[in-house]
Scaffold this motif. Structure first.
Motif, PDB file in Angstrom:
ATOM      1  N   ALA A 101      52.362   0.737  42.016  1.00  0.00           N
ATOM      2  CA  ALA A 101      53.709   1.299  41.851  1.00  0.00           C
ATOM      3  C   ALA A 101      54.496   0.424  40.888  1.00  0.00           C
ATOM      4  O   ALA A 101      54.537  -0.806  41.049  1.00  0.00           O
ATOM      5  CB  ALA A 101      54.410   1.374  43.209  1.00  0.00           C
ATOM      6  N   VAL A 102      55.105   1.055  39.896  1.00  0.00           N
ATOM      7  CA  VAL A 102      55.856   0.297  38.890  1.00  0.00           C
ATOM      8  C   VAL A 102      57.261   0.871  38.739  1.00  0.00           C
ATOM      9  O   VAL A 102      57.479   2.072  38.886  1.00  0.00           O
ATOM     10  CB  VAL A 102      55.129   0.279  37.522  1.00  0.00           C
ATOM     11  N   ALA A 103      58.199  -0.025  38.417  1.00  0.00           N
ATOM     12  CA  ALA A 103      59.598   0.384  38.285  1.00  0.00           C
ATOM     13  C   ALA A 103      59.855   1.011  36.914  1.00  0.00           C
ATOM     14  O   ALA A 103      60.625   1.966  36.799  1.00  0.00           O
ATOM     15  CB  ALA A 103      60.512  -0.807  38.523  1.00  0.00           C
ATOM     16  N   ALA A 154      55.329  -1.181  31.945  1.00  0.00           N
ATOM     17  CA  ALA A 154      54.092  -1.487  32.672  1.00  0.00           C
ATOM     18  C   ALA A 154      52.867  -1.093  31.856  1.00  0.00           C
ATOM     19  O   ALA A 154      51.855  -1.804  31.859  1.00  0.00           O
ATOM     20  CB  ALA A 154      54.088  -0.752  34.017  1.00  0.00           C
ATOM     21  N   LEU A 190      48.688   3.487  37.179  1.00  0.00           N
ATOM     22  CA  LEU A 190      50.088   3.063  37.293  1.00  0.00           C
ATOM     23  C   LEU A 190      50.903   4.276  37.735  1.00  0.00           C
ATOM     24  O   LEU A 190      50.724   5.384  37.218  1.00  0.00           O
ATOM     25  CB  LEU A 190      50.608   2.538  35.951  1.00  0.00           C
ATOM     26  N   GLY A 236      54.715   5.789  38.375  1.00  0.00           N
ATOM     27  CA  GLY A 236      56.161   5.716  38.225  1.00  0.00           C
ATOM     28  C   GLY A 236      56.806   6.897  38.927  1.00  0.00           C
ATOM     29  O   GLY A 236      56.194   7.962  39.060  1.00  0.00           O
ATOM     30  N   LEU A 256      59.166   1.662  46.125  1.00  0.00           N
ATOM     31  CA  LEU A 256      59.749   0.589  45.310  1.00  0.00           C
ATOM     32  C   LEU A 256      60.994   0.016  45.975  1.00  0.00           C
ATOM     33  O   LEU A 256      61.213  -1.196  45.961  1.00  0.00           O
ATOM     34  CB  LEU A 256      60.086   1.113  43.911  1.00  0.00           C
ATOM     35  N   GLU A 261      57.639  -3.602  43.334  1.00  0.00           N
ATOM     36  CA  GLU A 261      56.425  -3.266  42.594  1.00  0.00           C
ATOM     37  C   GLU A 261      55.211  -3.910  43.255  1.00  0.00           C
ATOM     38  O   GLU A 261      55.310  -4.980  43.851  1.00  0.00           O
ATOM     39  CB  GLU A 261      56.522  -3.776  41.156  1.00  0.00           C
ATOM     40  N   HIS A 304      49.953  -0.079  45.508  1.00  0.00           N
ATOM     41  CA  HIS A 304      50.487   1.039  46.286  1.00  0.00           C
ATOM     42  C   HIS A 304      49.411   1.676  47.159  1.00  0.00           C
ATOM     43  O   HIS A 304      49.642   2.003  48.312  1.00  0.00           O
ATOM     44  CB  HIS A 304      51.088   2.067  45.324  1.00  0.00           C
TER      45      HIS A 304
END
Ligand code: ZN
Length: 136
Positions: free
Chosen positions: A12-14, A19, A56, A58, A70, A75, A78
Motif C-alpha cells: 500500500a502506497v500513499a 512509489a 503497488l 494506491g 493507510l 505505507e 498490505h
C-alpha cells in the motif's frame, strides 16, 4: 489441495507515482502493467522480479480499503497473494478450516484474476489473497 506459489506481494502506497519511481529504481526495471480496479477502489501497478511480482496499491478515493489501511497503518506490506489452481475449492477448504473469508464468492481482481481475501486475523496479521486466472 495446496496453494501453488506466492503470486505477488501487495504494498500500500500513499503516492503512487512517487512509489513507481522508487520501485523502478529499486528493482532496476519499470512496471509492466497498471490497472484500476474500481470495484476495490484501487489503482495497481505491477513489477516483475524474477518469477514473482510486486503490486503497488494506491487508493482511488477516500472510501477505498487502501485509504483506510493507510490511515490506520501507514505505507507498507498490505497483502500476500497465493496462486490457487481452484479458488472455489480452496475457499471451501479454508472455510471448513475456520478461516474467515472476506467475500462469499471470488471477485474480479487485477490482471484478469479471480481473487478472494482471507481475514488477516486468521493469518497471523497478514491479509491473504487467493488468486486464479479467470480463463482457467
Ligand atoms: Zn493482490
Amino acid at each position: 489441495m495446496a496453494l501453488l506459489f506466492v503470486e505477488h506481494i501487495g504494498i500500500a502506497v500513499a503516492h503512487l507515482e512517487e512509489a513507481v519511481t522508487r520501485y523502478t529504481k529499486l528493482l532496476g526495471v519499470p512496471p509492466y502493467a497498471e490497472e484500476e480496479v474500481p470495484s476495490e477502489g484501487v489503482k495497481t501497478v505491477f513489477f516483475r522480479c524474477g518469477s514473482h511480482k510486486i503490486e503497488l496499491l494506491g487508493a482511488l478515493h477516500q472510501n477505498s480499503p487502501i485509504a483506510k489501511f493507510l490511515a490506520k497503518r501507514g505505507e507498507g506490506v498490505h497483502h500476500i497473494a497465493y496462486r490457487s489452481s481452484d479458488i472455489r475449492a480452496d475457499m471451501v477448504r479454508l472455510k471448513n478450516e475456520g478461516f474467515q473469508l472476506l467475500s462469499e464468492e471470488p471477485r474480479p481482481g487485477a490482471e484478469n484474476m479471480w481473487v478472494c481475501f482471507v481475514h488477516p486475523r486468521d493469518c497471523q496479521g497478514v491479509l491473504t489473497e487467493l488468486c486464479q486466472p479467470r480463463e482457467e
